[in-house]
Design a protein around this motif. Structure first.
Motif, PDB file in Angstrom:
ATOM      1  N   ASP A 227       0.830  -1.202   0.000  1.00 36.92           N
ATOM      2  CA  ASP A 227       0.000   0.000   0.000  1.00 36.92           C
ATOM      3  C   ASP A 227       0.865   1.254   0.000  1.00 36.92           C
ATOM      4  O   ASP A 227       0.587   2.224  -0.721  1.00 36.92           O
ATOM      5  CB  ASP A 227      -0.920  -0.020   1.218  1.00 36.92           C
ATOM      6  N   ARG A 228       1.937   1.230   0.775  1.00 34.90           N
ATOM      7  CA  ARG A 228       2.834   2.394   0.839  1.00 34.90           C
ATOM      8  C   ARG A 228       3.479   2.654  -0.509  1.00 34.90           C
ATOM      9  O   ARG A 228       3.578   3.800  -0.968  1.00 34.90           O
ATOM     10  CB  ARG A 228       3.895   2.149   1.916  1.00 34.90           C
ATOM     11  N   TRP A 229       3.928   1.588  -1.181  1.00 33.86           N
ATOM     12  CA  TRP A 229       4.556   1.749  -2.492  1.00 33.86           C
ATOM     13  C   TRP A 229       3.541   2.273  -3.510  1.00 33.86           C
ATOM     14  O   TRP A 229       3.866   3.161  -4.315  1.00 33.86           O
ATOM     15  CB  TRP A 229       5.138   0.417  -2.981  1.00 33.86           C
ATOM     16  N   MET A 230       2.309   1.761  -3.461  1.00 32.24           N
ATOM     17  CA  MET A 230       1.315   2.193  -4.426  1.00 32.24           C
ATOM     18  C   MET A 230       0.925   3.657  -4.225  1.00 32.24           C
ATOM     19  O   MET A 230       0.550   4.353  -5.168  1.00 32.24           O
ATOM     20  CB  MET A 230       0.092   1.290  -4.347  1.00 32.24           C
ATOM     21  N   ARG A 231       1.012   4.126  -2.983  1.00 37.25           N
ATOM     22  CA  ARG A 231       0.732   5.525  -2.704  1.00 37.25           C
ATOM     23  C   ARG A 231       1.901   6.440  -3.118  1.00 37.25           C
ATOM     24  O   ARG A 231       1.791   7.667  -3.073  1.00 37.25           O
ATOM     25  CB  ARG A 231       0.476   5.717  -1.202  1.00 37.25           C
ATOM     26  N   GLY A 232       3.015   5.806  -3.504  1.00 38.84           N
ATOM     27  CA  GLY A 232       4.170   6.586  -3.928  1.00 38.84           C
ATOM     28  C   GLY A 232       5.182   6.805  -2.828  1.00 38.84           C
ATOM     29  O   GLY A 232       6.128   7.596  -2.974  1.00 38.84           O
ATOM     30  N   GLY A 233       5.021   6.049  -1.701  1.00 44.12           N
ATOM     31  CA  GLY A 233       5.929   6.221  -0.572  1.00 44.12           C
ATOM     32  C   GLY A 233       7.168   5.349  -0.669  1.00 44.12           C
ATOM     33  O   GLY A 233       7.295   4.506  -1.531  1.00 44.12           O
TER      34      GLY A 233
END
Length: 356
Positions: free
Chosen positions: A350-356
């Protein structure tokens, strides 16, 4: 109470003797279970199915898994609700995949009392239509699947033979015969209809493990900003002569090493402490087996995900045929327990998909 019984059984097994797997101290497991349940809403049942008693799994990874409420919110965030149904009807799904040339089992027709039609456009709505179609397929094997189904329920595969000038369904392994009329009568319990496909001849490597079921890969993947990532995969294999491989129907699962496509081992979905190097019924080797066409399987899964608009997370089911992979279905809300089976902390995703 059921969870407490499972925990006691698991701990008894873990402490059973020299052949028991390496595990965290019981007190440590109890502490972790308490913290995860109280602060993260992740229950002890998930803990056991994820096999988190293994010392190799960092507690930080366990903390980054999602509870049921978080999981549903995660799916709805990345797979837009108005589009989720598109991949859940097998005819619509197959049409979208074929349009962009993703390989699938060969389509024969959609069997439905009002809307049914064959691939050639002729009606496929009544027993006479089914009989006409089967006369053209004598000697071939077909699959009939509910267009909306779960866990292999309602799936059937038959070889079509002729008796006294009329086609009949013959079970491909037991040889038991069934009249078309008898099958049609039973099929009325499913008003949504059936998709009819040619039976997929699986690769000998998979057939050796368990020949009666078409053993499929569940590949978890996600995408954002034009990049598709494979999160993990496991092979599902049927048991005791079953024609379906779903773990909900008694099948076993075999995690895959992503970098190589080699099977790690097999595990019993109902008792994750039970791992196997060989298939418990056929005796065929599982651990260390190299999956054929592994790179192509990943490519097919990625192309399938990209075929559906506003769908960014999926569990894709891929079968491996004699000449390469075939897309079976795409699940926009795959069973969350799959995350446990492949050590997938979704908060990281989820963090990666949010761009984090």
């Amino acid at each position: 109470m059921h969870a407490i019984k499972d925990i006691r059984q698991a701990w008894t097994q873990l402490r059973s003797g020299k052949d028991a797997p390496a595990h965290l101290p019981i007190a440590r497991q109890l502490l972790e279970m308490g913290l995860l349940l109280a602060l993260r809403g992740i229950g002890p049942g998930y803990y056991l199915k994820a096999r988190w008693w293994r010392p190799s799994v960092p507690f930080a990874d366990k903390w980054a898994h999602m509870n049921r409420k978080e999981y549903n919110a995660f799916i709805d965030r990345w797979n837009a609700r108005p589009y989720q149904k598109a991949s859940q009807h097998k005819v619509i799904e197959k049409a979208a995949l074929q349009l962009v040339k993703v390989p699938t089992p060969e389509f024969i027709g959609f069997l439905h009392p009002q809307r049914g039609a064959g691939a050639d456009g002729r009606p496929l709505r009544a027993p006479d239509d089914l009989a006409r179609l089967c006369r053209e397929l004598v000697g071939r094997r077909i699959c009939l699947k509910p267009v909306e189904g779960y866990g292999g329920a309602g799936f059937a595969a038959y070889r079509i033979e002729e008796r006294a000038g009329e086609p009949v369904f013959v079970h491909p392994f037991s040889g038991a015969e069934r009249s078309l009329g008898d099958w049609w009568q039973a099929a009325q319990a499913n008003p949504e209809g059936y998709i009819v496909e040619h039976y997929l001849e699986q690769h000998p490597t998979l057939a050796t493990i368990h020949p009666n079921s078409v053993n499929t890969l569940r590949i978890w993947l996600y995408q954002a900003r034009g990049e598709v990532r494979i999160a993990g995969a496991f092979l599902r294999v049927g048991r005791q002569g079953s024609m379906v491989d779903n773990t909900s129907s008694g099948g076993i699962y075999c995690p895959v090493r992503l970098e190589t496509g080699v099977l790690r081992c097999a595990a019993n979905a109902k008792n994750p402490l039970q791992t196997m190097e060989r298939h418990p019924d056929t005796g065929a080797q599982i651990s260390g087996v190299q999956l054929p066409f592994w790179r192509e399987c990943q490519e097919v899964a990625a192309r399938a995900l990209q075929a559906f608009p506003h769908v960014n997370v999926a569990g894709v089911d891929v079968a491996i045929g004699v000449d390469g992979p075939r897309m079976i279905e795409l699940n926009v809300r795959p069973d969350q327990i799959g995350c446990a089976r492949i050590n997938l902390p979704l908060k990281h995703v989820d963090r990666w998909m949010r761009g984090g």
